[in-house]
Design an enzyme around this catalytic site. Sequence first.
Site, PDB file in Angstrom:
ATOM      1  N   LYS A 120       0.838  -1.201   0.000  1.00 49.79           N
ATOM      2  CA  LYS A 120       0.000   0.000   0.000  1.00 49.79           C
ATOM      3  C   LYS A 120       0.872   1.249   0.000  1.00 49.79           C
ATOM      4  O   LYS A 120       0.675   2.164  -0.810  1.00 49.79           O
ATOM      5  CB  LYS A 120      -0.936  -0.019   1.231  1.00 49.79           C
ATOM      6  N   ASP A 138      -5.886   0.469   0.576  1.00 49.74           N
ATOM      7  CA  ASP A 138      -5.947   0.839   1.983  1.00 49.74           C
ATOM      8  C   ASP A 138      -7.310   0.415   2.526  1.00 49.74           C
ATOM      9  O   ASP A 138      -8.055  -0.302   1.856  1.00 49.74           O
ATOM     10  CB  ASP A 138      -5.738   2.347   2.146  1.00 49.74           C
TER      11      ASP A 138
END
Length: 208
Positions: A120, A138
Site C-alpha cells: 500500500k 488501503d
Amino acid sequence: MSHPPIETILKRLDEAYPGATCALNYQTPLQLLIATILSAQCTDERVNKVTPSLFQEYKTARDFAEADLETLQEEIRPTGFYKNKAKAIQTCCRRIVEEYGGEVPSTLEEMVTLPGVGRKTANLVLGETHHIPGIVVDTHVRRLAKRLGLTQHDDPEKIEQDLMRLIPRERWTLFSHQLIHHGRQVCKARKPACDRCVLKDLCPSSTA
DNA sequence: CTCCCGATAT
DNA sequence: ATATCAGGAG
C-alpha cells in the site's frame, strides 16, 4: 461473479472527484514516504498536523537515521503506533542511506523490502512521485471494492489483483485516490451516505 | 492470527 | 463504550 459496469463507475468518479490526489502534505519523495508510514490506522488530517515541524527538524534520510529514537517517538505520538512507526522510520532511513545513497528507491520490489513499507505504502509513493501505476489498497479501497462487488476477497493483495484486472492501467493511481476520497466523504465505514452517492444506482450494497 | 496505540465520530 | 482511521510485522 457479475459486477457493475466499470466504465460507468470511472465516469461517475471522474465527474465527482476530478483530479483526486493524495491528501498528505509533502514536498519530497522521502517526506511522502514518512507521511505514509505515519498514516497507518490514522487519519491523514492528524498526520498533516505532525509533519510540518517534523520535516523542519529532519531534512534528509540521514537526519532520520541519526535521530534520537525516543525524541522521534514523542514527535509522532499523536499518530498512534508511535513506537513501531518511529522504529520503522529510522531503520527505513538507515537502509535508504546505506543502500540507496539517501534517495527513496524507485521500484516496488525495492520499496517493499524497507521496514514498515508494504505494498500500500509503496504503490502510493511510487504512484505520486514516479507516476508508476499501482492500485493503493488501503482500508477505504478494500471496503468500497467489496461494497461495489468489484472483489470478493479480504486479502489486500488479492483485491489489488482483482482491481488491476478490472481497471485500465493508466487509471490505477487516480482510481485509488478517487475511491479513497469517496470512502472518506460518502461511502463511510460506519454510516455510508447512500442517499448522496453518485454510484448508488449501480451499487449492490446501496440502501438508497 | 495478534499486536501495536492515540484521537475522533457515533 | 466502541468502531474506525490513506497498515505492517511477527
